[in-house]
Write a protein that holds these residues in place. Sequence first.
Motif: not given
Length: 113
Positions: A74-76, A82-87
């Motif tokens: 889930p931490g991937a 645009a979403e790379a900062d969210r897991d």
Amino acid sequence: MADEVPPRGSWTFLTSHARVLLALAKDPEARLREVASTCVLTERSVQSIVADLEQEGYLTRVREGRRNHYRISPGAKFRHPAEADRDIAGLLALFAEVPPTATTRTAHRGESP
């Protein structure tokens, strides 16, 4: 439901990779044949998608007896800039009804687990 109207056009919001990941999050012991049926994909496509997801660290495949068991990470992080900062924990919680783990929540805030 028989009254559902099929979506217009040929595109959808979720990719096949997301659908396979969510199907395995809901049922980690599912056979790929079952995932293919659920996701309306060929079994060969699902095998390729699982290999992609495993290679990129979104899931791990563990052999248990004669079956595979899939563990989702889930931490991937999402792959698109645009979403790379969210897991992916939020996606899992929203669609697979998988609550974020304590490890995921603390890692998201920048704290050590």
